[in-house]
Design a protein around this motif. Structure first.
Motif, PDB file in Angstrom:
ATOM      1  N   ARG A  31       0.874  -1.165  -0.036  1.00 49.45           N
ATOM      2  CA  ARG A  31       0.169  -0.024  -0.016  1.00 49.45           C
ATOM      3  C   ARG A  31       0.904   1.104  -0.010  1.00 49.45           C
ATOM      4  N   ALA A  32       1.987   1.265   0.797  1.00 44.93           N
ATOM      5  CA  ALA A  32       2.753   2.488   0.695  1.00 44.93           C
ATOM      6  C   ALA A  32       3.437   2.539  -0.293  1.00 44.93           C
ATOM      7  N   ALA A  33       3.961   1.572  -1.177  1.00 38.93           N
ATOM      8  CA  ALA A  33       4.508   1.370  -2.402  1.00 38.93           C
ATOM      9  C   ALA A  33       3.640   2.016  -3.516  1.00 38.93           C
ATOM     10  N   GLN A  34       2.383   1.737  -3.587  1.00 41.03           N
ATOM     11  CA  GLN A  34       1.576   2.123  -4.508  1.00 41.03           C
ATOM     12  C   GLN A  34       1.313   3.701  -4.303  1.00 41.03           C
ATOM     13  N   GLU A  35       1.496   4.123  -3.245  1.00 40.40           N
ATOM     14  CA  GLU A  35       1.052   5.677  -2.850  1.00 40.40           C
ATOM     15  C   GLU A  35       2.475   6.336  -3.296  1.00 40.40           C
ATOM     16  N   VAL A  36       3.644   5.696  -3.033  1.00 43.84           N
ATOM     17  CA  VAL A  36       4.831   6.477  -3.365  1.00 43.84           C
ATOM     18  C   VAL A  36       4.780   6.572  -5.070  1.00 43.84           C
ATOM     19  N   GLN A  37       4.332   5.448  -5.765  1.00 45.02           N
ATOM     20  CA  GLN A  37       4.264   5.461  -7.143  1.00 45.02           C
ATOM     21  C   GLN A  37       3.408   6.391  -7.468  1.00 45.02           C
ATOM     22  N   ARG A  38       2.290   6.416  -7.076  1.00 48.48           N
ATOM     23  CA  ARG A  38       1.093   7.543  -7.206  1.00 48.48           C
ATOM     24  C   ARG A  38       1.717   9.004  -7.230  1.00 48.48           C
ATOM     25  N   ILE A  39       2.417   9.224  -6.151  1.00 49.58           N
ATOM     26  CA  ILE A  39       2.965  10.704  -6.048  1.00 49.58           C
ATOM     27  C   ILE A  39       4.179  10.772  -7.130  1.00 49.58           C
ATOM     28  N   PHE A  44       1.170   2.887   4.574  1.00 53.96           N
ATOM     29  CA  PHE A  44       0.351   4.011   4.188  1.00 53.96           C
ATOM     30  C   PHE A  44      -1.170   3.887   4.609  1.00 53.96           C
ATOM     31  N   TYR A  45      -1.544   5.007   5.589  1.00 52.57           N
ATOM     32  CA  TYR A  45      -3.106   4.834   6.006  1.00 52.57           C
ATOM     33  C   TYR A  45      -3.888   5.888   5.592  1.00 52.57           C
ATOM     34  N   ASP A  46      -5.092   5.567   5.085  1.00 48.69           N
ATOM     35  CA  ASP A  46      -6.043   6.519   4.526  1.00 48.69           C
ATOM     36  C   ASP A  46      -7.106   6.127   5.073  1.00 48.69           C
ATOM     37  N   GLY A  47      -7.700   7.075   6.195  1.00 50.43           N
ATOM     38  CA  GLY A  47      -8.893   6.664   6.999  1.00 50.43           C
ATOM     39  C   GLY A  47      -9.594   8.075   7.056  1.00 50.43           C
ATOM     40  N   ILE A  48     -10.579   8.246   7.716  1.00 51.61           N
ATOM     41  CA  ILE A  48     -11.427   9.300   7.942  1.00 51.61           C
ATOM     42  C   ILE A  48     -10.897  10.183   8.616  1.00 51.61           C
ATOM     43  N   GLU A  49     -10.143   9.829   9.936  1.00 52.97           N
ATOM     44  CA  GLU A  49      -9.417  10.812  10.825  1.00 52.97           C
ATOM     45  C   GLU A  49      -8.032  11.076  10.522  1.00 52.97           C
ATOM     46  N   LYS A  50      -7.474  10.552   9.495  1.00 56.96           N
ATOM     47  CA  LYS A  50      -6.037  10.767   9.351  1.00 56.96           C
ATOM     48  C   LYS A  50      -5.740  10.151   7.765  1.00 56.96           C
ATOM     49  N   ARG A  51      -4.550  10.894   7.247  1.00 52.42           N
ATOM     50  CA  ARG A  51      -4.075  10.210   5.920  1.00 52.42           C
ATOM     51  C   ARG A  51      -2.756  10.294   5.847  1.00 52.42           C
ATOM     52  N   GLY A  52      -1.921   9.258   5.763  1.00 53.70           N
ATOM     53  CA  GLY A  52      -0.337   9.613   5.386  1.00 53.70           C
ATOM     54  C   GLY A  52       0.513   8.260   5.689  1.00 53.70           C
ATOM     55  N   PHE A  53       1.769   8.281   5.735  1.00 51.29           N
ATOM     56  CA  PHE A  53       2.584   7.303   6.080  1.00 51.29           C
ATOM     57  C   PHE A  53       2.859   7.012   7.390  1.00 51.29           C
ATOM     58  N   THR A  54       2.838   5.852   7.857  1.00 53.92           N
ATOM     59  CA  THR A  54       3.245   5.490   9.186  1.00 53.92           C
ATOM     60  C   THR A  54       4.228   4.689   9.314  1.00 53.92           C
ATOM     61  N   PHE A  55       5.003   4.514  10.347  1.00 54.53           N
ATOM     62  CA  PHE A  55       6.288   3.863  10.615  1.00 54.53           C
ATOM     63  C   PHE A  55       6.052   2.884  11.811  1.00 54.53           C
ATOM     64  N   ASP A  56       6.331   1.657  11.820  1.00 55.68           N
ATOM     65  CA  ASP A  56       6.465   0.696  12.607  1.00 55.68           C
ATOM     66  C   ASP A  56       7.958   0.401  12.905  1.00 55.68           C
ATOM     67  N   ASN A  57       8.500   0.730  13.867  1.00 56.15           N
ATOM     68  CA  ASN A  57      10.079   0.692  14.179  1.00 56.15           C
ATOM     69  C   ASN A  57      10.194   0.184  15.377  1.00 56.15           C
ATOM     70  N   PRO A  58      10.604  -1.234  15.276  1.00 54.88           N
ATOM     71  CA  PRO A  58      10.971  -1.976  16.624  1.00 54.88           C
ATOM     72  C   PRO A  58      12.053  -1.366  17.381  1.00 54.88           C
ATOM     73  N   ASN A  59      12.853  -0.494  16.911  1.00 57.51           N
ATOM     74  CA  ASN A  59      14.207   0.057  17.629  1.00 57.51           C
ATOM     75  C   ASN A  59      13.513   1.166  18.497  1.00 57.51           C
TER      76      ASN A  59
END
Length: 110
Positions: A8-16, A82-97
């Motif tokens: 999903r994030a890759a598709q959004e990057v390609q769209r941009i 990439f999150y695209d919801g009613i309350e927010k829209r944007g890239f998110t980071f899941d960082n184990p560090n």
């Protein structure tokens, strides 16, 4: 391990990339900068430069991703989505560090 983009994030990057009419020489640069409410902030943008001695480069779902070696220490194993919801829209980071992150999700403490 590096940084991984979800499909999903890759598709959004390609769209941009298409929307901004960027040429094929541009890469997605993922990094870390000092600052933010938790100590470090995520940096995400396009770049037309790649330095083999200072950067790691890999591909995720057809997107060329570059991470500088200093940022890689903090981002190893991170998944960008990439999150695209009613309350927010944007890239998110899941960082184990990250030992702590702020409420907005754009900064963290390692």
């Amino acid at each position: 391990m590096g940084v991984t983009l979800t499909e999903r994030a890759a598709q959004e990057v390609q769209r941009i990339v298409e929307q901004q009419k960027l040429d094929e020489g541009h890469v997605l640069r993922v990094g870390v900068t000092g600052g933010g409410c938790s100590g470090f902030s995520y940096a995400l943008g396009f770049d037309d430069k790649f330095d083999e001695s200072a950067d790691s480069k890999f591909e995720c779902h057809g997107v060329a991703v570059v991470v500088d070696k200093k940022s890689a220490l903090y981002l190893d194993g991170t998944t960008v989505d990439f999150y695209d919801g009613i309350e927010k829209r944007g890239f998110t980071f899941d960082n184990p560090n990250a030992v702590k992150s702020c409420g907005c999700g754009s900064s963290f403490q390692a």
